[in-house]
Enzyme design. Sequence first.
Site, PDB file in Angstrom:
ATOM      1  N   PRO A   1       0.807  -1.232   0.000  1.00 23.65           N
ATOM      2  CA  PRO A   1       0.000   0.000   0.000  1.00 23.65           C
ATOM      3  C   PRO A   1       0.835   1.274   0.000  1.00 23.65           C
ATOM      4  O   PRO A   1       0.458   2.267  -0.622  1.00 23.65           O
ATOM      5  CB  PRO A   1      -0.824  -0.122   1.284  1.00 23.65           C
ATOM      6  CG  PRO A   1      -0.932  -1.595   1.532  1.00 23.65           C
ATOM      7  CD  PRO A   1       0.396  -2.156   1.087  1.00 23.65           C
ATOM      8  N   TYR A   2       1.953   1.250   0.697  1.00 26.18           N
ATOM      9  CA  TYR A   2       2.807   2.441   0.741  1.00 26.18           C
ATOM     10  C   TYR A   2       3.304   2.807  -0.655  1.00 26.18           C
ATOM     11  O   TYR A   2       3.188   3.955  -1.100  1.00 26.18           O
ATOM     12  CB  TYR A   2       3.993   2.175   1.678  1.00 26.18           C
ATOM     13  CG  TYR A   2       5.002   3.293   1.718  1.00 26.18           C
ATOM     14  CD1 TYR A   2       4.681   4.540   2.248  1.00 26.18           C
ATOM     15  CD2 TYR A   2       6.301   3.093   1.232  1.00 26.18           C
ATOM     16  CE1 TYR A   2       5.610   5.556   2.292  1.00 26.18           C
ATOM     17  CE2 TYR A   2       7.242   4.113   1.273  1.00 26.18           C
ATOM     18  CZ  TYR A   2       6.890   5.340   1.802  1.00 26.18           C
ATOM     19  OH  TYR A   2       7.814   6.351   1.842  1.00 26.18           O
ATOM     20  N   GLY A   3       3.843   1.820  -1.373  1.00 24.21           N
ATOM     21  CA  GLY A   3       4.330   2.068  -2.721  1.00 24.21           C
ATOM     22  C   GLY A   3       3.220   2.490  -3.667  1.00 24.21           C
ATOM     23  O   GLY A   3       3.410   3.371  -4.515  1.00 24.21           O
TER      24      GLY A   3
END
Length: 235
Positions: free
Chosen positions: A37-39
């Site tokens: 999710p961060y990327g």
Amino acid sequence: MAAHGVKTLIYSSTCATYGEPEKMPITEETPQAPINPYGKAKKMAEEIILDFSKNSKIAVMILRYFNVIGSDPEGRLGEAPTPKLREHGRISGACFDAARGIISGIKVKGTDYKTHDGTCIRDYIDVTDLVDAHVKALEKATPGKVGIYNVGTGKGRSVKEFVEACRKATGVDIKVEYLPRRPGDYAEVFSDPTKIKNELNWTAQHTDVQESLRVAWRWQKSHRNGYGNALAMSS
């Protein structure tokens, strides 16, 4: 930003937008295929910025950081996450917490990756070099143009190697518990910093991981309660 006449944007992106590429090192042309999710969130933000820039004269620089470590060598700034973020923070923070006795040891997730010692490999960039990259990006930012750059050393080090460097930097025999892989982690990621060197005249100068950790450890020891209760600097 548009409403307030902002003319330059330096965006903090991440190597996590690349996911787990088939080839190393990672260049700016490596396909972006984030696996966590961060990327994904960072890639979405990049896309929004690029879309906006097409019809704007804003100067844009997108810096895709690799794994940031270290502290200000002069002792003014360091990493002090809030308690609720400590467990999910950087490996350096976990090592320092273990060295200070805040936690009993660190947890390394994944020992069966296809790397030389089975643990993940990352490109660790000193925060002082990262600051310098921002300054040079700001100097070269051009209205109506977009610059995209990897910010890394071009060299990968494994988690086991990193922990050993932290042991030497702190002088503490940090205990390690090895656990199964964490979903969304990738085996090996390191940069090709050729573009930023050629176009911004930037090259990482602080590439000794153990020395970066030693500087950060000095800050940690003198700021045991973060910024709220700084102690006298110690070597």
